[in-house]
Motif scaffolding. Structure first.
Motif, PDB file in Angstrom:
ATOM      1  N   LEU A   1       0.979  -1.575  11.315  1.00 17.06           N
ATOM      2  CA  LEU A   1       1.194   0.543  10.179  1.00 17.06           C
ATOM      3  C   LEU A   1       1.321  -0.160   9.030  1.00 17.06           C
ATOM      4  CD1 LEU A   1      -0.295   2.742  10.428  1.00 17.06           C
ATOM      5  CD2 LEU A   1       1.299   3.044  12.253  1.00 17.06           C
ATOM      6  N   ALA A   2       3.201  -0.764   9.675  1.00 13.40           N
ATOM      7  CA  ALA A   2       4.440  -0.209   8.794  1.00 13.40           C
ATOM      8  C   ALA A   2       3.739  -1.055   7.825  1.00 13.40           C
ATOM      9  CB  ALA A   2       5.017  -1.008   9.082  1.00 13.40           C
ATOM     10  N   ALA A   3       2.645  -2.324   7.652  1.00  9.62           N
ATOM     11  CA  ALA A   3       2.757  -3.192   6.927  1.00  9.62           C
ATOM     12  C   ALA A   3       1.461  -2.792   5.310  1.00  9.62           C
ATOM     13  CB  ALA A   3       2.208  -4.718   6.875  1.00  9.62           C
ATOM     14  N   PHE A   4       0.676  -1.779   6.223  1.00  7.55           N
ATOM     15  CA  PHE A   4      -0.821  -1.244   5.924  1.00  7.55           C
ATOM     16  C   PHE A   4      -0.047  -0.221   4.888  1.00  7.55           C
ATOM     17  CE2 PHE A   4      -3.388   1.369   6.019  1.00  7.55           C
ATOM     18  CZ  PHE A   4      -5.411   0.977   4.973  1.00  7.55           C
ATOM     19  N   ARG A   5       0.424   0.632   5.885  1.00  9.43           N
ATOM     20  CA  ARG A   5       1.070   1.855   4.868  1.00  9.43           C
ATOM     21  C   ARG A   5       2.670   1.582   3.799  1.00  9.43           C
ATOM     22  NH1 ARG A   5      -2.221   5.050   6.014  1.00  9.43           N
ATOM     23  NH2 ARG A   5      -2.280   6.045   8.324  1.00  9.43           N
ATOM     24  N   ILE A   6       2.734   0.497   3.676  1.00  6.85           N
ATOM     25  CA  ILE A   6       3.679  -0.042   2.599  1.00  6.85           C
ATOM     26  C   ILE A   6       2.956  -0.578   1.476  1.00  6.85           C
ATOM     27  CG2 ILE A   6       5.782  -1.329   1.155  1.00  6.85           C
ATOM     28  CD1 ILE A   6       6.701  -1.373   4.433  1.00  6.85           C
ATOM     29  N   VAL A   7       1.670  -1.790   1.294  1.00  4.21           N
ATOM     30  CA  VAL A   7       1.355  -2.279   0.356  1.00  4.21           C
ATOM     31  C   VAL A   7       0.129  -0.497  -0.668  1.00  4.21           C
ATOM     32  CG1 VAL A   7      -0.676  -3.084  -0.005  1.00  4.21           C
ATOM     33  CG2 VAL A   7       0.388  -3.736   1.335  1.00  4.21           C
ATOM     34  N   GLN A   8       0.002   0.017   0.566  1.00  6.50           N
ATOM     35  CA  GLN A   8      -0.864   1.596   0.135  1.00  6.50           C
ATOM     36  C   GLN A   8      -0.688   2.198  -0.371  1.00  6.50           C
ATOM     37  OE1 GLN A   8      -1.819   4.555   3.648  1.00  6.50           O
ATOM     38  NE2 GLN A   8      -3.743   4.648   3.182  1.00  6.50           N
ATOM     39  N   GLU A   9       1.263   2.668  -0.095  1.00  9.72           N
ATOM     40  CA  GLU A   9       1.726   3.338  -1.151  1.00  9.72           C
ATOM     41  C   GLU A   9       2.262   2.581  -2.145  1.00  9.72           C
ATOM     42  OE1 GLU A   9       4.362   6.447  -2.075  1.00  9.72           O
ATOM     43  OE2 GLU A   9       3.063   6.301  -1.084  1.00  9.72           O
ATOM     44  N   ALA A  10       2.216   1.941  -2.411  1.00  5.61           N
ATOM     45  CA  ALA A  10       2.817   0.957  -3.604  1.00  5.61           C
ATOM     46  C   ALA A  10       1.455   0.409  -4.610  1.00  5.61           C
ATOM     47  CB  ALA A  10       3.394  -1.033  -2.916  1.00  5.61           C
ATOM     48  N   LEU A  11       0.541   0.518  -4.039  1.00  6.23           N
ATOM     49  CA  LEU A  11      -0.429   0.325  -4.883  1.00  6.23           C
ATOM     50  C   LEU A  11      -0.932   2.186  -5.396  1.00  6.23           C
ATOM     51  CD1 LEU A  11      -3.250  -2.095  -2.759  1.00  6.23           C
ATOM     52  CD2 LEU A  11      -2.328  -2.690  -5.088  1.00  6.23           C
ATOM     53  N   THR A  12      -1.028   3.047  -4.558  1.00  4.55           N
ATOM     54  CA  THR A  12      -1.191   4.382  -4.967  1.00  4.55           C
ATOM     55  C   THR A  12      -0.094   4.888  -6.346  1.00  4.55           C
ATOM     56  OG1 THR A  12      -1.659   5.069  -2.381  1.00  4.55           O
ATOM     57  CG2 THR A  12      -0.570   6.211  -4.213  1.00  4.55           C
ATOM     58  N   ASN A  13       1.089   3.991  -6.045  1.00 12.63           N
ATOM     59  CA  ASN A  13       2.212   3.983  -7.113  1.00 12.63           C
ATOM     60  C   ASN A  13       1.982   3.696  -8.335  1.00 12.63           C
ATOM     61  OD1 ASN A  13       3.955   5.764  -5.486  1.00 12.63           O
ATOM     62  ND2 ASN A  13       5.269   4.285  -5.058  1.00 12.63           N
ATOM     63  N   VAL A  14       1.377   2.157  -7.575  1.00  8.83           N
ATOM     64  CA  VAL A  14       0.525   1.994  -9.606  1.00  8.83           C
ATOM     65  C   VAL A  14      -0.272   2.978 -10.115  1.00  8.83           C
ATOM     66  CG1 VAL A  14      -0.853   0.140 -10.528  1.00  8.83           C
ATOM     67  CG2 VAL A  14       1.394  -0.376  -8.323  1.00  8.83           C
ATOM     68  N   VAL A  15      -1.274   3.356  -8.796  1.00 14.54           N
ATOM     69  CA  VAL A  15      -2.213   3.923 -10.458  1.00 14.54           C
ATOM     70  C   VAL A  15      -1.950   5.307 -10.258  1.00 14.54           C
ATOM     71  CG1 VAL A  15      -4.182   5.609  -9.280  1.00 14.54           C
ATOM     72  CG2 VAL A  15      -4.329   3.630  -7.808  1.00 14.54           C
ATOM     73  N   ARG A  16      -1.112   5.749  -9.596  1.00 16.05           N
ATOM     74  CA  ARG A  16       0.264   7.182 -10.843  1.00 16.05           C
ATOM     75  C   ARG A  16       0.838   6.951 -11.371  1.00 16.05           C
ATOM     76  NH1 ARG A  16       2.099  10.062  -5.434  1.00 16.05           N
ATOM     77  NH2 ARG A  16       2.397  12.173  -7.428  1.00 16.05           N
ATOM     78  N   HIS A  17       1.434   6.255 -11.649  1.00 11.62           N
ATOM     79  CA  HIS A  17       2.672   5.788 -12.382  1.00 11.62           C
ATOM     80  C   HIS A  17       3.011   4.727 -12.808  1.00 11.62           C
ATOM     81  CE1 HIS A  17       4.260   9.512 -10.258  1.00 11.62           C
ATOM     82  NE2 HIS A  17       4.153   8.602  -8.904  1.00 11.62           N
ATOM     83  N   SER A  18       2.552   4.277 -13.103  1.00 12.17           N
ATOM     84  CA  SER A  18       1.602   2.950 -14.192  1.00 12.17           C
ATOM     85  C   SER A  18       0.730   2.962 -14.933  1.00 12.17           C
ATOM     86  CB  SER A  18       1.675   1.836 -13.708  1.00 12.17           C
ATOM     87  OG  SER A  18       1.782   0.363 -14.290  1.00 12.17           O
ATOM     88  N   GLY A  19       0.818   1.819 -16.159  1.00 11.42           N
ATOM     89  CA  GLY A  19       0.127   1.893 -17.455  1.00 11.42           C
ATOM     90  C   GLY A  19      -0.976   0.902 -17.084  1.00 11.42           C
ATOM     91  N   SER A  20      -0.571  -0.119 -16.135  1.00 18.25           N
ATOM     92  CA  SER A  20      -1.079  -1.432 -15.797  1.00 18.25           C
ATOM     93  C   SER A  20      -1.981  -0.515 -14.852  1.00 18.25           C
ATOM     94  CB  SER A  20      -0.318  -2.143 -14.833  1.00 18.25           C
ATOM     95  OG  SER A  20      -1.392  -3.183 -14.477  1.00 18.25           O
ATOM     96  N   ARG A  21      -3.556  -1.365 -15.038  1.00 13.73           N
ATOM     97  CA  ARG A  21      -4.798  -1.593 -13.841  1.00 13.73           C
ATOM     98  C   ARG A  21      -5.284  -2.682 -13.169  1.00 13.73           C
ATOM     99  NH1 ARG A  21      -5.039   3.054 -13.393  1.00 13.73           N
ATOM    100  NH2 ARG A  21      -2.645   2.944 -13.281  1.00 13.73           N
ATOM    101  N   ARG A  22      -3.845  -3.033 -13.288  1.00  9.94           N
ATOM    102  CA  ARG A  22      -4.526  -4.623 -12.514  1.00  9.94           C
ATOM    103  C   ARG A  22      -2.503  -4.343 -11.455  1.00  9.94           C
ATOM    104  NH1 ARG A  22      -7.761  -8.918 -13.882  1.00  9.94           N
ATOM    105  NH2 ARG A  22      -6.453 -10.318 -12.017  1.00  9.94           N
ATOM    106  N   ALA A  23      -2.562  -5.082 -10.408  1.00 15.82           N
ATOM    107  CA  ALA A  23      -1.535  -5.466  -9.707  1.00 15.82           C
ATOM    108  C   ALA A  23      -2.141  -6.302  -8.708  1.00 15.82           C
ATOM    109  CB  ALA A  23      -1.931  -3.857  -8.218  1.00 15.82           C
ATOM    110  N   ARG A  24      -1.278  -6.793  -8.145  1.00 15.69           N
ATOM    111  CA  ARG A  24      -0.987  -8.514  -7.286  1.00 15.69           C
ATOM    112  C   ARG A  24      -0.080  -7.625  -5.781  1.00 15.69           C
ATOM    113  NH1 ARG A  24      -0.078  -9.532 -12.262  1.00 15.69           N
ATOM    114  NH2 ARG A  24       2.484  -9.477 -12.325  1.00 15.69           N
ATOM    115  N   VAL A  25      -1.495  -8.305  -4.710  1.00 13.77           N
ATOM    116  CA  VAL A  25      -0.437  -8.408  -3.665  1.00 13.77           C
ATOM    117  C   VAL A  25       0.135  -9.389  -2.945  1.00 13.77           C
ATOM    118  CG1 VAL A  25      -0.624  -7.438  -1.405  1.00 13.77           C
ATOM    119  CG2 VAL A  25      -1.355  -6.065  -2.638  1.00 13.77           C
ATOM    120  N   HIS A  26       0.982 -10.040  -2.796  1.00 15.14           N
ATOM    121  CA  HIS A  26       1.376 -11.287  -2.277  1.00 15.14           C
ATOM    122  C   HIS A  26       1.765 -11.143  -0.787  1.00 15.14           C
ATOM    123  CE1 HIS A  26       2.045 -15.573  -1.617  1.00 15.14           C
ATOM    124  NE2 HIS A  26       3.642 -14.960  -1.446  1.00 15.14           N
ATOM    125  N   LEU A  27       0.965 -11.932   0.825  1.00 15.24           N
ATOM    126  CA  LEU A  27       1.250 -12.031   1.625  1.00 15.24           C
ATOM    127  C   LEU A  27       2.148 -13.532   1.899  1.00 15.24           C
ATOM    128  CD1 LEU A  27      -1.908  -9.981   3.268  1.00 15.24           C
ATOM    129  CD2 LEU A  27       0.452  -9.294   2.607  1.00 15.24           C
TER     130      LEU A  27
END
Length: 411
Positions: free
Chosen positions: A315-341
């Protein structure tokens, strides 16, 4: 001098009440009860017992008269104030018993009043006062029994044996020891009660913090998607109605999912002992998260596979990725993000990157979002690093231990 005594007159607080641990609620003092029943019973017992002792010791000690009865009643009656004025009562009963003995009246239950007063004083924290009163009574008894008896009634009285003095001393020590034992046990009980209350408050605070994190993560992500799609729908409502319909469909799906997760969180508040109706989200739902991000105009590339995780860590890992992607949508001009596990057998390593640039003052996310990620990681013994990259953009890196039994399953 005690401030309360200065303002209202009367004896200071330390004279009337026990130590702070006797109070039930912080500085608000508990009003002591009036021990009417026990005081009346003790007074009757002392008067009746003293009359019986006078009959048994007739010819050896002075007969009971009105003054003796006044001393017995006064010493017993003082016990009515033993919870409010323990110091005054213990010295008063000791003084009454000393005068009683000095007048040559029969030995008997007169000592019981001093024992009860001493017990109350020790239990309420006035140990020195209790010991001082007992010492005063003992010194008065020794003075009368071994020196002043020649000039005091009854006539022809002789000094008691030292063996009798040892018996009396043993009784005094036993009474003081019992009072000390009761005081220590009561202090321990109050300390344990305070610790249990503090632990309950700490658990409640942790639960509120957990629920606040869940609500923030669910609402921030879903509302970000809804906000983006609402903007798309408004912009295309006239020129491309079909695309606007798609945006509204995405809004409906995102709001439905958000309502479901919020309802699940609120259900834990209504019935904290019940099991959740739906399993907590984990990295197994990462494709759904990627799809939601895509509907908000963000392309997410995922590399790596997570190992089997405990529910709390998942759950913690999912929420961290979710919050990080949400911040990209809201606060970044980039339209691409990379998630590495990645993982090394002991730790799970998450990394979320975007190429920037930041579109506002809250680069990388709001303070609450980053604080929530750090709290989730810290609860599992992990760490979070978040900040700008040297080549531009923003990076969130999380390290979570795999051997944590997740508090477990987030309780």
């Amino acid at each position: 001098m005690d401030e309360q005594a200065v303002r209202g007159g009367g004896p200071p607080r330390w004279w009337r009440h026990g130590p702070p641990w006797m109070n039930r609620r912080g500085d608000e003092e508990r009003a002591p009860r009036w021990p009417w029943r026990s005081t009346v019973l003790l007074t009757v017992f002392v008067l009746v017992g003293s009359h019986w002792a006078a009959h048994q010791q007739a010819g050896e000690r002075a007969a009971l008269d009105s003054f003796a009865r006044v001393l017995l009643a006064a010493g017993s009656g003082l016990l009515l104030w033993r919870q409010r004025y323990p110091v005054l009562v213990v010295f008063g009963t000791a003084a009454a018993a000393t005068v009683y003995l000095g007048a040559g009246y029969p030995y008997g239950p007169v000592f019981l009043t001093v024992a009860v007063a001493c017990f109350s004083a020790v239990v309420t924290g006035h140990r020195r006062a209790a010991w001082g009163a007992v010492a005063m009574l003992w010194a008065g008894h020794m003075l009368v029994a071994h020196w002043l008896y020649r000039w005091l009634p009854p006539a022809g009285d002789s000094a008691p044996s030292w063996g009798q003095e040892l018996v009396i001393a043993a009784w005094v020590v036993a009474i003081v020891a019992l009072a000390e034992l009761t005081r220590v046990r009561r202090e321990q009980w109050n300390r344990e009660r305070a610790e249990r209350a503090q632990a309950a408050r700490r658990r409640a605070d942790e639960e509120r913090l957990r629920i606040a994190r869940e609500l923030h993560d669910v609402l921030a992500h879903s509302i970000s998607v809804i906000n983006v799609q609402a903007g798309v729908g408004l912009a295309l409502l006239d020129s491309d109605p079909e695309q606007a319909r798609t945006a509204l469909t995405t809004i409906k799906a995102a709001s439905k999912e958000a309502l479901g997760e919020v309802r699940q969180v609120l259900d834990t508040l209504r019935a904290p002992g019940d099991a959740p109706r739906a399993p907590a989200p984990g990295l197994g739902r990462l494709p759904e998260l990627v799809e939601q991000a895509a509907s908000a105009g963000l392309t997410v590339e995922v590399t790596g596979e997570p190992p089997p995780l405990a529910p709390g860590t998942d759950l913690a890992a999912f929420r961290i990725v979710q919050e990080a992607l949400t911040n990209v949508v809201r606060h970044s001009g980039s339209r691409r993000a990379r998630v590495h596990l990645g993982h090394d057998g002991r730790t799970l390593r998450l990394r979320v990157d975007d190429d920037g640039p930041a579109t506002g003052a809250d680069a990388g996310g709001s303070g609450n979002g980053l604080a929530g990620m750090r709290e989730r990681a810290a609860a599992l013994g992990g760490t979070i690093e978040a900040g700008p990259r040297t080549d531009g953009g923003f990076r969130v890196r999380a390290v979570l231990p795999l051997n944590v039994k997740a508090e477990e399953d987030d309780r």
